[in-house]
Design a protein around this motif. Sequence first.
Motif, PDB file in Angstrom:
ATOM      1  N   THR A 144      28.042  47.176  41.023  1.00  0.00           N
ATOM      2  CA  THR A 144      28.013  45.774  40.617  1.00  0.00           C
ATOM      3  C   THR A 144      29.239  45.471  39.787  1.00  0.00           C
ATOM      4  O   THR A 144      29.565  46.238  38.892  1.00  0.00           O
ATOM      5  N   PHE A 145      29.869  44.382  40.045  1.00  0.00           N
ATOM      6  CA  PHE A 145      31.059  43.996  39.298  1.00  0.00           C
ATOM      7  C   PHE A 145      30.796  42.741  38.480  1.00  0.00           C
ATOM      8  O   PHE A 145      30.088  41.859  38.914  1.00  0.00           O
ATOM      9  N   CYS A 146      31.396  42.697  37.334  1.00  0.00           N
ATOM     10  CA  CYS A 146      31.205  41.587  36.414  1.00  0.00           C
ATOM     11  C   CYS A 146      32.498  40.795  36.367  1.00  0.00           C
ATOM     12  O   CYS A 146      33.371  41.064  35.561  1.00  0.00           O
ATOM     13  N   SER A 147      32.649  39.842  37.256  1.00  0.00           N
ATOM     14  CA  SER A 147      33.924  39.140  37.390  1.00  0.00           C
ATOM     15  C   SER A 147      33.795  37.649  37.197  1.00  0.00           C
ATOM     16  O   SER A 147      34.666  36.903  37.602  1.00  0.00           O
ATOM     17  N   GLU A 148      32.706  37.209  36.549  1.00  0.00           N
ATOM     18  CA  GLU A 148      32.493  35.773  36.418  1.00  0.00           C
ATOM     19  C   GLU A 148      33.593  35.090  35.620  1.00  0.00           C
ATOM     20  O   GLU A 148      33.931  33.938  35.873  1.00  0.00           O
ATOM     21  N   SER A 149      34.172  35.790  34.631  1.00  0.00           N
ATOM     22  CA  SER A 149      35.201  35.176  33.804  1.00  0.00           C
ATOM     23  C   SER A 149      36.607  35.497  34.298  1.00  0.00           C
ATOM     24  O   SER A 149      37.580  35.154  33.659  1.00  0.00           O
ATOM     25  N   VAL A 150      36.691  36.173  35.440  1.00  0.00           N
ATOM     26  CA  VAL A 150      37.979  36.522  36.019  1.00  0.00           C
ATOM     27  C   VAL A 150      38.287  35.561  37.162  1.00  0.00           C
ATOM     28  O   VAL A 150      37.413  35.290  37.980  1.00  0.00           O
ATOM     29  N   PRO A 151      39.508  35.018  37.232  1.00  0.00           N
ATOM     30  CA  PRO A 151      39.838  34.087  38.314  1.00  0.00           C
ATOM     31  C   PRO A 151      39.573  34.692  39.679  1.00  0.00           C
ATOM     32  O   PRO A 151      39.801  35.885  39.902  1.00  0.00           O
ATOM     33  N   GLY A 152      39.103  33.866  40.599  1.00  0.00           N
ATOM     34  CA  GLY A 152      38.771  34.341  41.934  1.00  0.00           C
ATOM     35  C   GLY A 152      39.875  34.040  42.922  1.00  0.00           C
ATOM     36  O   GLY A 152      40.928  34.668  42.901  1.00  0.00           O
ATOM     37  N   PHE A 153      39.657  33.038  43.780  1.00  0.00           N
ATOM     38  CA  PHE A 153      40.576  32.766  44.874  1.00  0.00           C
ATOM     39  C   PHE A 153      41.963  32.352  44.365  1.00  0.00           C
ATOM     40  O   PHE A 153      42.962  32.606  45.031  1.00  0.00           O
ATOM     41  N   CYS A 154      42.033  31.722  43.208  1.00  0.00           N
ATOM     42  CA  CYS A 154      43.322  31.283  42.661  1.00  0.00           C
ATOM     43  C   CYS A 154      43.962  32.352  41.776  1.00  0.00           C
ATOM     44  O   CYS A 154      44.889  32.054  41.024  1.00  0.00           O
ATOM     45  N   SER A 155      43.476  33.565  41.837  1.00  0.00           N
ATOM     46  CA  SER A 155      43.996  34.645  41.000  1.00  0.00           C
ATOM     47  C   SER A 155      45.301  35.196  41.562  1.00  0.00           C
ATOM     48  O   SER A 155      45.713  34.874  42.681  1.00  0.00           O
ATOM     49  N   PHE A 156      45.934  36.056  40.777  1.00  0.00           N
ATOM     50  CA  PHE A 156      47.218  36.613  41.184  1.00  0.00           C
ATOM     51  C   PHE A 156      47.053  37.588  42.339  1.00  0.00           C
ATOM     52  O   PHE A 156      47.919  37.675  43.215  1.00  0.00           O
ATOM     53  N   ARG A 157      45.954  38.330  42.358  1.00  0.00           N
ATOM     54  CA  ARG A 157      45.760  39.305  43.433  1.00  0.00           C
ATOM     55  C   ARG A 157      45.611  38.611  44.790  1.00  0.00           C
ATOM     56  O   ARG A 157      46.062  39.123  45.805  1.00  0.00           O
ATOM     57  N   TYR A 158      44.996  37.445  44.807  1.00  0.00           N
ATOM     58  CA  TYR A 158      44.884  36.694  46.057  1.00  0.00           C
ATOM     59  C   TYR A 158      46.230  36.075  46.435  1.00  0.00           C
ATOM     60  O   TYR A 158      46.548  35.936  47.621  1.00  0.00           O
ATOM     61  N   LEU A 168      28.239  42.319  50.235  1.00  0.00           N
ATOM     62  CA  LEU A 168      28.330  43.385  49.247  1.00  0.00           C
ATOM     63  C   LEU A 168      28.048  42.885  47.838  1.00  0.00           C
ATOM     64  O   LEU A 168      27.303  43.518  47.079  1.00  0.00           O
ATOM     65  N   THR A 169      28.634  41.762  47.465  1.00  0.00           N
ATOM     66  CA  THR A 169      28.449  41.255  46.110  1.00  0.00           C
ATOM     67  C   THR A 169      27.012  40.818  45.844  1.00  0.00           C
ATOM     68  O   THR A 169      26.531  40.922  44.716  1.00  0.00           O
ATOM     69  N   ARG A 170      26.313  40.372  46.874  1.00  0.00           N
ATOM     70  CA  ARG A 170      24.906  39.974  46.711  1.00  0.00           C
ATOM     71  C   ARG A 170      23.941  41.128  46.969  1.00  0.00           C
ATOM     72  O   ARG A 170      22.721  40.923  46.960  1.00  0.00           O
ATOM     73  N   ASN A 171      24.484  42.317  47.196  1.00  0.00           N
ATOM     74  CA  ASN A 171      23.663  43.502  47.465  1.00  0.00           C
ATOM     75  C   ASN A 171      22.724  43.305  48.652  1.00  0.00           C
ATOM     76  O   ASN A 171      21.618  43.857  48.690  1.00  0.00           O
ATOM     77  N   ILE A 172      23.161  42.513  49.627  1.00  0.00           N
ATOM     78  CA  ILE A 172      22.356  42.296  50.830  1.00  0.00           C
ATOM     79  C   ILE A 172      22.425  43.518  51.739  1.00  0.00           C
ATOM     80  O   ILE A 172      21.418  43.935  52.315  1.00  0.00           O
TER      81      ILE A 172
END
Length: 491
Positions: free
Chosen positions: A30-44, A350-354
Amino acid sequence: MIYGAKLGNPRKSILCKVERKVFTEEEEITFCSESVPGFCSFRYGLSFLVHCCNVITTAQRACLNLTMVVMVNSTDPHGLPNTSTKKLLDNIKNPVYNWSPDIQGIILSSTFYGFVIIQVPVGYFSGIYSTKKMIGFALCLSSVLSLLIPPAAGIGVAWVIVCRAVQGAAQGIVGTAQFEIYVKWAPPLERGRLTSMSTSGFLLGPFIVLLVTGVICESLGWPMVFYIFGACGCALCLLWFILFYDDPKDHPCISISEKEYITSSLVQQVSSSRQSLPIKAMLKSLPVWAISIGSFTFFWSHIIMTLYTPLFINSTLHVNIKENGFLSSLPYLFAWICGNLVGQLSDFFLTRNILSVIAVRKLFTAAGFLLPAIFGVCLPYLSSSFYGIVIFLILVSATGSFCLGGVLINGLDIAPRYFGFIKACSTLSGMLGGLIASTLTGLILRQDPESAWFKTFILMAAINVTGLIFYLIVAKAEIQDWAKERQHTRL
């Protein structure tokens, strides 16, 4: 400030800043990324930059397939006294050469040989040397050679062959070394999105080429095709050296929160020391063989659809060259759209553990092998339906891109430290499959024109099903023991 995840270590618990809880041994990854930028982040953003590199290199490789038509399409002798001024001007804008079909075949295939030969060396050295430098210089070399092809054609055909062969090697470096990026830049639950975004550039490139090359040739002349794509590659090369860094720890522009999120999520998977390749263990590893056989299967279908779609359209729909080009480009467009959606969907599971990681890989691999096989077998029966053929051609290519969330990134699951080398070997296996597929299809079309397409798609379906069965039986998604050896040992 800690952003973390449980990464398969039953004795390690990491504090999650957002949820204020400690992960237990029984919890899933499980990853805790709620406060980390998503699609607009540098890695994307970097993934999109790699996507653009793939678009440009693919366009530089594929454009000659179309320009060749006007480069040799003339039977009139040059320089005769009665040649019209318009004809002379046209020959200046579109120089014409007396290249035999055999010479044309050598020119077109020279890129392929350069691409294949470089695979294994690049896979090995990408884990040792700077990925930034390898990709940057290779992209620059490919772009400069694209600029040199028109004058090389005027000097002699041998120079064109040399330029194309070296260009193929340079593009092979870009295409293979880029997968080493995700070892340090892709959190495990974002691998599908990041890799599908970048690799979908291989699908968008041919669409752009098929769409604009004819227009450029008619309005500006075929040399401008190489100049435009070459100049775009040079400009992109400058952006690459400015924006990309091998490690997020060293990047001056990335936010602290995103940097900590990436590094903490990969803390147990990335080794700071370079160790020797466990070649024997890889050769004995069934999951590695599953990936190689899967790549062989994927490229078998992909190469057939890439090389023979225009011919299939011509033989069944009997359209002119412009309509053929447009219809041939549509499957690439929808495959590009589908490829990006696949990455989002796989990571959603994966993120929803489905679903587990291995379930996701097998699900998308099954869809990427079975659906194209089904739609392909249906194609010969739709010869009387214009829209039916177009729709099913699109479906064959679009559904094949499901593999972007399956077998094509499975190596990152089982051995992230050796992903570059595994990807190179699997790509080599895939190119072998593509070479055999194109050769057999040509023989089938030559010997039995009446039922050739039915035999071609039946054979493709049989290869897909066989490869899928093998993959479903032996594929794995957990890091293999040989990939963990001496991970924390200093050399």
